[in-house]
Enzyme design. Structure first.
Site, PDB file in Angstrom:
ATOM      1  N   GLU A 158       0.831  -1.208   0.000  1.00 46.56           N
ATOM      2  CA  GLU A 158       0.000   0.000   0.000  1.00 46.56           C
ATOM      3  C   GLU A 158       0.866   1.258   0.000  1.00 46.56           C
ATOM      4  O   GLU A 158       0.649   2.162  -0.797  1.00 46.56           O
ATOM      5  CB  GLU A 158      -0.925   0.000   1.226  1.00 46.56           C
ATOM      6  N   ARG A 195      -7.627   2.718  13.979  1.00 43.71           N
ATOM      7  CA  ARG A 195      -8.481   1.542  13.767  1.00 43.71           C
ATOM      8  C   ARG A 195      -8.406   0.606  14.973  1.00 43.71           C
ATOM      9  O   ARG A 195      -9.402  -0.023  15.339  1.00 43.71           O
ATOM     10  CB  ARG A 195      -8.109   0.827  12.467  1.00 43.71           C
ATOM     11  N   GLU A 231     -10.596  -8.088   4.934  1.00 46.85           N
ATOM     12  CA  GLU A 231      -9.924  -8.068   6.236  1.00 46.85           C
ATOM     13  C   GLU A 231     -10.720  -8.686   7.388  1.00 46.85           C
ATOM     14  O   GLU A 231     -10.136  -9.309   8.270  1.00 46.85           O
ATOM     15  CB  GLU A 231      -9.594  -6.612   6.613  1.00 46.85           C
TER      16      GLU A 231
END
Ligand SMILES: Cc1cc2nc3c(=O)[nH]c(=O)nc-3n(C[C@H](O)[C@H](O)[C@H](O)COP(=O)(O)OP(=O)(O)OC[C@H]3O[C@@H](n4cnc5c(N)ncnc54)[C@H](O)[C@@H]3O)c2cc1C
Ligand code: FES
Ligand code: FES
Length: 1357
Positions: free
Chosen positions: A830, A908, A1289
């Site tokens: 990423e 997160r 995920e």
């Protein structure tokens, strides 16, 4: 005898060698039936390099270069003149020396089938069974299966599992591969086209696998065997006739191949090799090259003379003598295994105890590709302290015949044979000719043990062999030999213990004496390389105890009067035999009557699967070489924190092929870089802040030359104090800002209301992405206006574009980034891909020539960071009922040397701090530790799993401290519809309770629990455990602006459609889903739609393919574009309702209507504010529940994954095969995270685990024996495309059910020693941690050294 300096000349060769002369011989071999005559075979070149670079056969992949992943598997065939038989065997092309291939036929994945011609059934079945996601492992797996079938067209499941021991896959979770291939086996439940009594499913369509989706709403078949072409072994490619006659006609003759630095000599007689060894005492004898190949590649060794003994009869023969079996030193391990297996079948059992011990070690020795080439002599002579065979040979008293040109001598393999680390008594001029493995005696018992982090294809932590001989008819020990590997610099004999026990009776007293003496004798320095000191010491006792029990059993069987092994101890003696896994997948069938052309919701195959299975799919490094292309190798820091004093390239400059160096001053644009904040440099400027920090690069004509030059660059440092661990960062208050907090309710008041308050902590180790395809970039300057085109293996085309443009100092519109596909990403591609792509672009710009670089596995692991290690501290208040009233939790992540995405990862984690539990009063804080490790980054789950792991730890503590069932406490605290999260998001369309109930009933939780309790009462040394764990995963990028996507759809006048969208394909099947969506909206068969690649000049400003949201975002953009086009076509459809798609397209075109449209989508109503704790964070949540059962071996710490049941809510699945693939793949990756994968760092911040040899991801054998995956039915999601949900995920965390099942089993073991209540178990639950937590009489004899009194080999970062 390790040498690190470089030796230069190849040396004068013996002029009398046939064919040697002054030049090289011709190397003749065949590749896929074509004859190749290589006049300049380089002894240092591997078959893989030759296939990929010289022949352009890029189907065979490079995944590790160390024989550990199987991506490079090919089949070799040779005609054996002595047996007049053909031998087919799978090998790792990355280790096979090109020069070893004389008169060999090589078959690569391209040689057995292709999409254009016809797929071979092994290619077709893996594709159709959904066994290929990113596809990078697929050619290797295909070739392992193919080689198996060439040798055995009717294999058993066990044969297949053995064939795959040397292959890894990071995407699929293995289940679908086995499922597809079991159709070739005789016991896998499918006849594979061979026909059975009641016919064959492939011909009459009556197979059990057939989908019954027309009749019921619940479907269980993801593919149909009726679609498989039958397998006909008679149709295989034949061995090349010319090679057959060459082989038959061949009179053995010596060969010589000369390269730049090394000469390969292949003599044909024993005298000749002995003479050569006399002349070149430093020469290496190379058979399998599985050790020497590693030394050359990774330890920079140069061996100017290589002696290959494969033509020498004495070194390759097997002789049965009166005393045992004599194996020539060059016999391969596979051959040795076959001979010993046959001996075991034919000889009386008492004679074969040693053979069985060797076979037991061979079961877990490397993978088949290695065993097929590695020689027994190579294992002995490598003299590795963790050799698996040497302990057996030593305990059995094997005899070795050594020879030099003046004669031979026979030595016994005892403790005088190994003279030091990797040294033996062999004189430099001697070679090992053979080993005699003796028959065992009537009263002799032998056992062998191997304990490694992973069962399959792993090096040992401790390996042992034990042999005891009794005075006939008694239990009096006459002779005892206990040998251990992994306990010293050499394989050792526990002589003191053995001496003490000789003459004693085999019984409890002897056991006690043995344990206390062994504990004194088998000590280790607390700083010993490899670490795990307490564990290794405990293992020496535990393994002896297993031997003790086994011998007791055998003595009783012989009628000797010894105490009976108690029934609860019997399971400690059982050898591990894998059970064939079985699985069930359940999903919602498409409604009856839906057109077959509408593929949405159907288990459609990944669109590239066929190409991936044939090797035709093109990955970044498969792009053909440009004519003037160069190769780049990185120069990286060896210090974690230092000032650079000087960089000396003079030695490197003199090496062949070097074109230029690239350093910070070559950057024309900005050296500042970073995905969110620019706190990194493209190339280090004066300072380095981690080992692996990129300082510069070398560009050369070939990869080899570039890599050699990079290693020759000398850097002087002034070292500064590094911060390596989270604890060090906390002590130094070394944090990045901001420190995030989320608070709801009043935790202090909550603690006051609670009946109990409990505190705890937990560390969760990091994780390497281990995408099979490492980072790769090819940068091609276009020569005009600063234009550059880059082919990159990245999840972020746009980020790559913008950071490359920034480094080059050009506007973004000059840089095009193209991504065809990736061999896996998992978040690792990423942001960290840009550390490579920017450097390659700078080099290409400097030279105005194409430059390529694909990182080696060790470089990739060293440089690119991984999942953040987390440390969590918590305080939890709860009532007697188990209801949690208040929680205060602090998270610390090891962010590394730059910010990268660490803040979002931590956010997160905080957004998942309560997992699925409703806690009224909660406070969470997140600290990002700034350390001198390579920057950690996104990884599937993105902090969510770490956040939830801590919450599962406190909920387990609550249950354990109350003595309640963990399942009950979890259920009690579970959210309900309408509850609100700590960040004040209301949970609507809540399905977790449904998932929970379905999982409980499908797993038969209560019956299972009762059975486990019974099992645990009946077994002292093996324990079973069970856990059911929920997950709730928020879907959306937490950075709001990223929640957008674009698509571009062209319809051509022939009706074909070219679809482009902002997402990248990394195996997750995104392109397949996008085509399904377009097919539904356009109302045309999917075969008319094509996706070529992702590129920045088609869809701009794309978000990374991440956060599980790509199907939602890009799918909606594709839908939008297609709807625009459909609107434009509508008048033509209305005008000609009976017309075809092509008719409408043509009419619109002639009417001058644009047939190209952009689509766009942004997720509505998002926007959270930390200060006010308000606003929507997530668009919706994905829910799931898993229940797992495990069995642990309390003596070794090994565990078996017995069963897992998963229920996952993915809304209305767009493609159940792909979604189940994601669930299983994520689950297995989580299984690695929580039970297996351990990154070891030295206290100075050096990563010690840099390849599959030392870093273990789950293998085929780690799949739960029974695996059920059920996609929740009737659960439409109104927040995403066609009622679907994100899936990439969310399921990963479900693997924590295995961790907590292990913890449950450990609790049962601890209870045997009277220890109750909560205890800390860090993740991963490795064999070491499991064993150490099972406190018992053996662990008490091996107390750990006082922390702080020594420097450990590795530290918990
Ligand atoms: C992926 C992988 C997994 C592995 N797993 C295991 C494992 O589970 N357990 C384990 O014990 N090992 C393991 N190994 C180590 C290795 O494969 C074995 O030691 C193997 O037996 C070496 O044999 P070889 O023929 O390939 O040796 P080579 O690399 O060809 O040679 C090794 C050394 O032995 C010397 N030598 C070989 N033959 C002679 C001879 N006749 N006389 C004198 N010297 C000689 C060579 O000069 C050289 O120094 C593994 C290696 C790899 C790459
Ligand atoms: S590349 Fe050869 S085994 Fe990994
Ligand atoms: S499909 Fe196996 S590694 Fe990706």
């Amino acid at each position: 005898m390790e040498r690190t300096e470089r030796t230069t000349s190849g040396g004068e060769m013996n002029g009398t060698m046939a064919g040697s002369g002054s030049g090289s011989d011709e190397l003749i071999f065949f590749v896929n039936g074509k004859k190749i005559v290589e006049k300049n075979a380089d002894p240092e070149m591997t078959l893989l390099t030759y296939l990929r670079r010289k022949l352009g056969l890029t189907g065979t992949k490079l995944g590790c270069a160390e024989g550990g992943c199987g991506a490079c598997t090919v089949m070799l065939s040779r005609f054996q003149t002595h047996t007049q038989q053909l031998l087919h065997y799978a090998v790792n092309a990355c280790l096979a020396p090109l020069c070893s291939l004389h008169l060999v036929a090589v078959t690569t994945v391209e040689g057995i089938g292709s999409v254009a011609r016809k797929l071979h059934p092994v290619q077709e079945r893996i594709a159709k069974a959904h066994g290929s996601q990113c596809g990078f492992c697929t050619p290797g797996i295909v070739m392992s299966m193919y080689a198996l079938l060439r040798n055995n067209p009717t294999p058993k499941m066990a044969d297949m599992e053995e064939a795959f021991q040397g292959n890894l896959c990071r995407c699929t979770g293995y289940r679908p591969i086995l499922e597809g291939y079991k159709t070739f086996t005789v016991d896998g439940g499918c006849c594979g086209g061979r026909g059975r009594e009641n016919g064959c499913c492939m011909t009459n369509g009556s197979g059990v696998e057939k989908t019954s989706e027309e009749d019921v709403d619940e479907a269980t078949a993801l593919f149909s065997t009726t679609d498989f072409a039958p397998f006909d072994p008679t149709q295989e490619v034949i061995f090349p006739p010319e090679l057959m006659s060459l082989s038959k006609g061949q009179r053995s003759r010596s060969l010589c191949f000369r390269g730049d630095r090394a000469t390969w000599l292949q003599p044909d007689t024993l005298e000749e090799i002995l003479r050569l060894k006399w002349k070149h005492p430093d020469a290496r004898v190379v058979v399998g090259n599985t050790e020497v190949g590693i030394e050359v590649k990774f330890k920079n060794m140069v061996y100017p003379v290589i002696l290959a003994p494969s033509f020498i009869p004495e070194l390759n023969s097997v002789t049965h003598t009166e005393d045992g079996v004599v194996f020539g030193a060059a016999c391969t391990l596979s051959h040795m295994g076959a001979v010993l297996r046959q001996a075991v079948e034919t000889l009386p059992p008492h004679q074969t105890e040693v053979f069985l011990a060797v076979l037991e070690q061979l079961r877990w020795f490397a993978g088949q590709q290695i065993r097929n080439v590695a020689a027994v002599g190579g294992n002995i002579m490598t003299a590795s302290p963790i050799s698996d065979l040497n302990p057996v040979f030593m305990a059995a008293g094997c005899k070795l015949t050594l020879m030099d040109k003046d004669g031979s001598r026979v030595v016994q393999m005892d403790d005088s044979f190994f003279t030091g680390y990797r040294r033996t008594v062999l004189r430099p001029q001697e070679i090992l000719v053979s080993i005699e493995i003796p028959y065992s005696q009537k009263t002799q018992f032998v056992s062998a043990f191997k304990q490694s982090p992973r069962r399959e294809d792993d090096i040992s932590i401790v390996t042992a062999a034990m042999s005891v001989t009794f005075t006939p008819g008694s239990n009096v020990v006459e002779d005892l030999r206990l040998s251990y590997g992994g306990m010293a610099a050499t394989t050792v004999l526990a002589k003191r213990t053995a001496n003490r026990l000789r003459g004693r009776c085999w019984g409890e007293e002897l056991l006690q004496e043995a344990c206390s003496t062994l504990a004194e004798e088998m000590t280790l320095d607390p700083s010993v390389p490899g670490g795990m000191v307490t564990y290794r010491r405990t293992l020496t006792l535990s393994l002896f105890y297993k031997f003790y029990l086994t011998v007791l059993q055998k003595l009783r069987q012989q009628g000797v009067n010894v105490e009976e092994v108690k029934s609860d101890c019997v399971s400690a003696t059982e050898l591990y035999h894998p059970q064939t896994p079985s699985s069930v997948q359940i999903y919602q069938a498409v409604p009856k009557g839906r057109s077959q052309d509408d593929v949405l919701g159907r288990p459609m195959m990944h669109l590239s699967a066929m190409k991936q299975a044939t090797g035709e799919a093109v990955y970044c490094d498969d792009v053909p070489l440009y004519e003037n292309e160069l190769y780049l190798s990185l120069i990286t820091s060896s210090k974690a924190h230092a000032r650079i004093i000087s960089v000396d390239t003079s030695a490197a400059e003199r090496l062949p092929g070097v074109v230029c160096f690239v350093f910070a001053d070559d950057i024309l644009g900005s050296n500042a870089t970073g995905p969110v904040v620019y706190d990194e440099s493209v190339l280090a400027d004066g300072q380095v802040t981690c080992v692996g920090h990129i300082i510069g690069a070398v560009v050369a004509d070939t990869q080899l030359h570039a890599q050699r030059a990079a290693k020759a660059v000398k850097i002087q440092y002034e070292e500064l104090q590094p911060v390596v661990t989270i604890q060090e960062a906390i002590a130094a208050q070394s944090f990045y800002q901001p420190i995030r907090t989320i608070q709801k309710g009043d935790p202090e008041a909550g603690f006051k209301q609670a009946d109990h308050v409990l505190e705890g902590e937990m560390h969760i180790g990091g994780q390497e992405h281990f995408y099979l395809e490492t980072n790769a970039t090819l940068a091609v300057p276009r020569g005009e206006d600063g234009e550059m085109e880059l082919f990159v293996s990245t999840q972020s085309a746009s980020k790559t574009q913008s950071l490359v443009a920034k480094a080059l100092g050009v506007p973004a519109n000059r840089v095009v980034v193209r991504v065809k596909r990736m061999g896996g990403g998992f978040g690792g591609k990423e942001s960290r891909t840009t550390v490579l792509s920017t450097v390659v672009a700078v080099a290409a710009n400097k030279l105005k020539r194409p430059v390529r670089c694909m990182l080696d596995r060790d470089e990739d692991m060293l440089i690119t960071g991984g999942r953040h290690p987390f440390y969590g501290k918590y305080k939890v208040g709860f009532l007697n009922s188990g209801k949690v009233m208040a929680l205060d939790v602090s998270y610390y992540s090891n962010a590394g040397n730059s910010m990268d995405l660490s803040l979002s990862v931590m956010e997160r984690a905080l957004f998942h701090m309560e997992n699925s539990y409703n806690v009224a009063n909660v406070r969470g804080q997140g600290f990002l530790c700034r350390t001198n490790l390579p920057s950690n980054t996104a990884f599937r789950g993105f902090g969510g799993p770490q956040g939830m792991m801590i919450s599962e730890s406190w909920i387990t503590d609550v249950a354990q401290s109350l003595g309640k069932a963990a399942e009950e406490v979890r259920r009690l605290n579970l959210y309900m519809e309408g509850d609100s999260t700590p960040y004040n998001q209301i949970l609507d369309q809540f399905t977790l309770d449904r998932c929970w109930d379905e999982c409980l009933s499908r797993s038969e939780y209560q019956q299972r629990r009762a059975a486990i309790d019974l099992y645990n009462r009946q077994n002292r040394w093996t324990k079973r455990g069970l856990a059911i764990v929920p997950t709730k995963f928020g879907i959306s990028f937490t950075a709001v602006f990223l929640n957008q996507a674009g698509a571009l759809v062209h319809i051509y006048t022939d009706g074909s459609v070219l679809l482009t969208h902002g997402g990248t394909e990394m195996g997750q099947g995104l392109h397949t889903k996008m085509v399904q969506i377009a097919s539904r909206v356009l109302g045309i068969p999917y075969s008319k739609i094509h996706i070529s690649e992702t590129s920045t000049n088609t869809v701009p400003n794309t978000s990374p393919t991440a956060a599980s949201a790509s199907s939602d975002l890009n799918g909606a953009a594709v839908q939008n574009a297609c709807e625009i086009l459909m609107k434009r076509l509508e008048p033509y459809k209305n005008k000609n309702p009976k017309g075809s798609w092509e008719d409408w397209v043509k009419s619109a075109y002639f009417d001058r209507v644009s047939l190209s449209a952009n689509g766009f989508y942004k997720t509505p109503d998002l926007g959270y504010d930390f200060d006010s704790n308000s606003g929507r964070v997530f668009n919706y949540f994905s829910y799931g529940v898993a229940c797992s059962e495990v069995e642990i071996d309390c003596l070794t710490g090994a565990h078996k994954n017995l069963s897992t049941t998963i229920v996952m809510d993915v809304g209305h699945s767009l493609n159940p095969a792909i979604d189940i693939g994601q669930v299983e793949g994520a689950f297995m990756q989580g299984l690695g995270l929580f039970t297996l994968e351990e990154l070891h760092y030295s206290p100075r911040g050096v990563l010690l685990t840099r390849g599959p040899g030392s870093y273990k991801i789950p293998a085929f054998g780690d799949i739960p024996t029974t695996l059920t995956v059920s996609l929740l039915r009737d659960a439409p999601n109104d927040k995403a495309i066609f009622a679907s949900k994100a899936v990439g995920e969310p399921p990963l965390f479900l693997a924590s059910s295995v961790f907590f099942a292990i913890k449950d089993a450990i609790s049962a073991a601890r209870a045997e020693s009277g220890i109750k209540g909560p205890f800390r178990l860090d993740s991963p639950a490795s064999a070491e941690r499991i064993r150490n937590a099972c406190t018992d009489r053996f662990t008490k004899l091996c107390p750990p050294a006082e922390p702080g009194s020594f420097t450990p080999w590795s530290v918990q970062v």
